[in-house]
Design a protein around this motif. Structure first.
Motif, mmCIF file in Angstrom:
data_model
loop_
_atom_site.group_PDB
_atom_site.id
_atom_site.type_symbol
_atom_site.label_atom_id
_atom_site.label_comp_id
_atom_site.label_asym_id
_atom_site.label_seq_id
_atom_site.Cartn_x
_atom_site.Cartn_y
_atom_site.Cartn_z
ATOM 1 N N ASP A 191 46.705 -1.692 -50.886
ATOM 2 C CA ASP A 191 46.076 -2.745 -50.627
ATOM 3 C C ASP A 191 46.669 -3.781 -49.395
ATOM 4 O OD1 ASP A 191 44.329 -2.042 -52.621
ATOM 5 O OD2 ASP A 191 45.052 -3.690 -54.062
ATOM 6 N N PHE A 192 48.189 -3.833 -49.462
ATOM 7 C CA PHE A 192 48.654 -4.837 -48.624
ATOM 8 C C PHE A 192 48.704 -4.104 -47.233
ATOM 9 C CE2 PHE A 192 52.069 -1.878 -49.929
ATOM 10 C CZ PHE A 192 52.915 -2.268 -48.556
ATOM 11 N N GLN A 193 48.409 -2.776 -47.115
ATOM 12 C CA GLN A 193 48.490 -2.174 -45.635
ATOM 13 C C GLN A 193 47.268 -1.925 -44.922
ATOM 14 O OE1 GLN A 193 49.705 1.709 -47.347
ATOM 15 N NE2 GLN A 193 51.857 1.251 -47.221
ATOM 16 N N HIS A 194 45.991 -2.525 -45.619
ATOM 17 C CA HIS A 194 45.001 -2.326 -45.065
ATOM 18 C C HIS A 194 44.954 -2.871 -43.609
ATOM 19 C CE1 HIS A 194 42.802 -1.596 -49.221
ATOM 20 N NE2 HIS A 194 43.581 -0.486 -48.679
ATOM 21 N N ALA A 195 45.130 -4.322 -43.464
ATOM 22 C CA ALA A 195 45.028 -5.020 -42.387
ATOM 23 C C ALA A 195 45.902 -4.787 -41.303
ATOM 24 C CB ALA A 195 45.432 -6.480 -42.625
ATOM 25 N N LEU A 196 47.060 -4.287 -41.456
ATOM 26 C CA LEU A 196 47.967 -3.738 -40.590
ATOM 27 C C LEU A 196 47.691 -2.318 -39.963
ATOM 28 C CD1 LEU A 196 51.293 -5.211 -41.656
ATOM 29 C CD2 LEU A 196 49.656 -6.368 -40.114
ATOM 30 N N HIS A 197 47.223 -1.444 -40.876
ATOM 31 C CA HIS A 197 46.602 -0.203 -40.380
ATOM 32 C C HIS A 197 45.470 -0.464 -39.704
ATOM 33 C CE1 HIS A 197 49.156 1.922 -43.898
ATOM 34 N NE2 HIS A 197 49.747 1.706 -42.731
ATOM 35 N N CYS A 198 44.531 -1.404 -39.851
ATOM 36 C CA CYS A 198 43.280 -1.532 -39.233
ATOM 37 C C CYS A 198 43.854 -1.840 -37.865
ATOM 38 C CB CYS A 198 42.365 -2.669 -39.731
ATOM 39 S SG CYS A 198 41.027 -3.122 -38.927
ATOM 40 N N VAL A 199 44.623 -2.814 -37.679
ATOM 41 C CA VAL A 199 45.256 -3.383 -36.324
ATOM 42 C C VAL A 199 45.755 -2.362 -35.617
ATOM 43 C CG1 VAL A 199 47.189 -4.619 -35.105
ATOM 44 C CG2 VAL A 199 45.981 -5.931 -37.074
ATOM 45 N N ASP A 200 46.402 -1.477 -36.140
ATOM 46 C CA ASP A 200 46.983 -0.424 -35.228
ATOM 47 C C ASP A 200 45.845 0.767 -34.873
ATOM 48 O OD1 ASP A 200 49.761 -1.186 -35.605
ATOM 49 O OD2 ASP A 200 50.265 0.219 -37.209
ATOM 50 N N ALA A 201 44.831 0.972 -35.777
ATOM 51 C CA ALA A 201 43.644 1.821 -35.341
ATOM 52 C C ALA A 201 42.999 1.145 -34.240
ATOM 53 C CB ALA A 201 42.933 1.987 -36.642
ATOM 54 N N VAL A 202 42.693 -0.061 -34.199
ATOM 55 C CA VAL A 202 41.632 -0.829 -33.230
ATOM 56 C C VAL A 202 42.401 -0.771 -32.066
ATOM 57 C CG1 VAL A 202 40.559 -3.075 -32.800
ATOM 58 C CG2 VAL A 202 40.241 -1.969 -35.153
ATOM 59 N N LYS A 203 43.897 -1.275 -31.709
ATOM 60 C CA LYS A 203 44.645 -1.429 -30.604
ATOM 61 C C LYS A 203 44.590 -0.190 -30.072
ATOM 62 C CE LYS A 203 48.328 -3.622 -30.987
ATOM 63 N NZ LYS A 203 49.683 -4.510 -31.523
ATOM 64 N N SER A 204 44.543 1.059 -30.883
ATOM 65 C CA SER A 204 44.470 2.587 -30.246
ATOM 66 C C SER A 204 43.187 2.768 -29.681
ATOM 67 C CB SER A 204 44.973 3.504 -31.174
ATOM 68 O OG SER A 204 44.073 3.906 -32.426
ATOM 69 N N GLY A 205 42.151 2.169 -29.830
ATOM 70 C CA GLY A 205 40.723 2.372 -29.482
ATOM 71 C C GLY A 205 39.839 3.255 -30.323
ATOM 72 N N ARG A 206 40.097 2.952 -31.725
ATOM 73 C CA ARG A 206 39.491 3.739 -32.545
ATOM 74 C C ARG A 206 38.446 2.824 -33.325
ATOM 75 N NH1 ARG A 206 43.860 6.593 -30.847
ATOM 76 N NH2 ARG A 206 43.143 8.931 -30.829
ATOM 77 N N ASP A 207 37.234 3.345 -34.051
ATOM 78 C CA ASP A 207 36.503 2.639 -34.787
ATOM 79 C C ASP A 207 36.789 2.879 -36.008
ATOM 80 O OD1 ASP A 207 34.576 1.871 -32.746
ATOM 81 O OD2 ASP A 207 33.641 3.691 -32.962
#
Length: 446
Positions: free
Chosen positions: A122-138
């Motif tokens: 649960d606590f990882q969702h936001a930061l994993h989302c940040v990394d994915a978006v910054k890498s250019g992924r949906d």
């Protein structure tokens, strides 16, 4: 050479104060502008029980028609990587050269990843989302969107400064009965919401427990430091890793897992983004197994316009894990009746009858009895399978990746449910009334 599209994207992110990795540009340059016939290759971040039981089957239902496929997995536990490889062997929803990454850096460094599904702790969702978006992924990211306000703000800022499609796993937003309820309320026919009552009750001593795995997992098979992310550095604890939903600050438990679904509908139906205040209490009253997150929880919210305290309504949310009577219920009340999202009916039950109205010189106020568009019954088991809501929600994400339109549950909706969850969790932990400061976008402990 960087294309004009990549340059504009990089400039927009930089101007928002968000660092862009070199890989974000190279990945974006490599990937095609998706057309109707291009295959979308999706990476899995976290091969969780929720992923394999619900998200993967929902994805598979639409993968062939939508031309999507899984290309690989990232998981910091070697067992889960091997299980994912075995799970997808010979499945048409996955590529034959399925890739196993030891961590998200390895997965996101690849050029053959267009999008990711995040189903981690649960606590990882936001930061994993940040990394994915910054890498250019949906991104399709499970709820809760975040378990701390700082992480929620960072994730929202990152997503809204990008052009990526991000769907939060609040699947009620793709269910026809919830759409019908929202349309009825927004039309004005329901009248002002005066109160909302919500419950989520189960009797499951093993819910969120993994005793067999806890006894068999070894620290050397897991990247413990990566798991902790920005949480305090503590000694290896297999229960924190496998049963994180029972332990704060890795999860808020009931608020993050269950209330996030239901409080999200309050925001959606009312158009309000956050509660004005909340009080809450709870505790571990029955399942004395070492958990720190409550097995019984009640929160009382005040909702309404922040600039008009004379208007508003109350939301009462209660949940217990040790007595299932009442099951899952969502009742919306107005002076004229109620919407029951368990039976999918609008009824005049409890509305203002002629007798009491006449005595005060008023007219009766009774809603007509109506059926909402049929929706699936809420499933309370841990592993729901490819339930209709999740399947519809996954398809909506896929369609939006094609169309580049906003999905049903955008990052803003995830931020809003996170604010309500975090406020309620702090109210329970402190025993104090918690309010939301709209100007500072911050939580205030009274």
């Amino acid at each position: 050479m960087t294309s004009r599209r990549d340059f504009i994207k990089k400039t927009a992110l930089a101007s928002a104060g968000i660092a862009v990795s070199a890989n974000a540009v190279s990945a974006a340059s490599y990937r095609r502008i998706l057309g109707a016939n291009d295959r979308v290759r999706v990476g899995i971040i976290g091969f969780s029980d929720r992923f394999r039981s619900s998200l993967a089957p929902s994805f598979a239902e639409h993968a062939k028609e939508m031309n999507f496929e899984f290309m690989g997995v990232s998981d910091i536990w070697n067992r889960r990587r091997d299980e994912a490889e075995k799970f997808f062997k010979d499945k048409p929803s996955a590529t034959k050269d399925f890739f196993k990454a030891r961590n998200n850096d390895e997965l996101l460094a690849r050029k053959d990843v267009d999008a990711v599904i995040i189903s981690t702790a649960d606590f990882q969702h936001a930061l994993h989302c940040v990394d994915a978006v910054k890498s250019g992924r949906d991104v399709y990211v499970e709820k809760p969107f975040a378990e701390s306000l700082e992480d929620a703000k960072l994730a929202l800022k990152t997503v809204e400064a990008s052009r990526q499609i991000v769907q939060v796993g609040s699947q009620r937003r793709s269910a026809p009965n919830y759409h019908a309820a929202n349309e009825f309320i927004r039309s004005g026919k329901f009248g002002d919401i005066s109160m909302v009552e919500m419950t989520w009750n189960v009797n499951q001593p093993g819910r969120w427990r993994r005793p067999d795995l806890v006894n068999s997992i070894k620290k050397e098979d897991v990247d413990w430091d990566r798991f902790l992310l920005n949480r305090p550095k503590v000694a290896w604890n297999p229960r924190y890793y496998l049963e994180y939903r029972l332990f704060y600050p890795y999860s808020s438990g009931i608020p993050g897992q269950w209330m996030s679904h239901q409080i999200d509908t309050v925001h959606w139906f009312s158009g309000l983004e956050a509660p004005r205040s909340v009080v809450a209490n709870g505790g571990v009253y029955v399942w004395k197994d070492g958990r720190t997150n409550a097995d019984t929880f009640t929160a009382v919210f005040d909702y309404g316009p922040f600039d008009n305290k004379e208007k508003g309504f109350q939301v009462i949310y209660s949940s217990r894990m040790h007595q299932a009577a009442g099951d899952v219920k969502e009742y919306y009340y107005s002076n004229g009746g109620m919407i029951n999202l368990d039976t999918n009916q609008i009824t005049p039950e409890g509305g203002l009858q002629a007798g009491p109205a006449k005595s005060m010189g008023m007219e009766a106020n009774l809603l007509p009895k109506m059926e909402l568009k049929q929706g699936p019954k809420i499933e309370t088991s841990a592993n729901t399978g490819s339930d209709p809501m999740t399947s519809l929600h996954m398809r909506n994400w896929m369609e939006c990746i094609r169309s580049r339109k906003e999905p049903n549950a955008p990052a803003r909706a995830g931020f809003n449910h996170s604010v309500a969850n975090i406020m309620a969790t702090q109210a329970m932990h402190t025993g104090k009334r918690i309010t939301w400061d709209t100007k500072k976008t911050d939580i205030v402990i009274s």
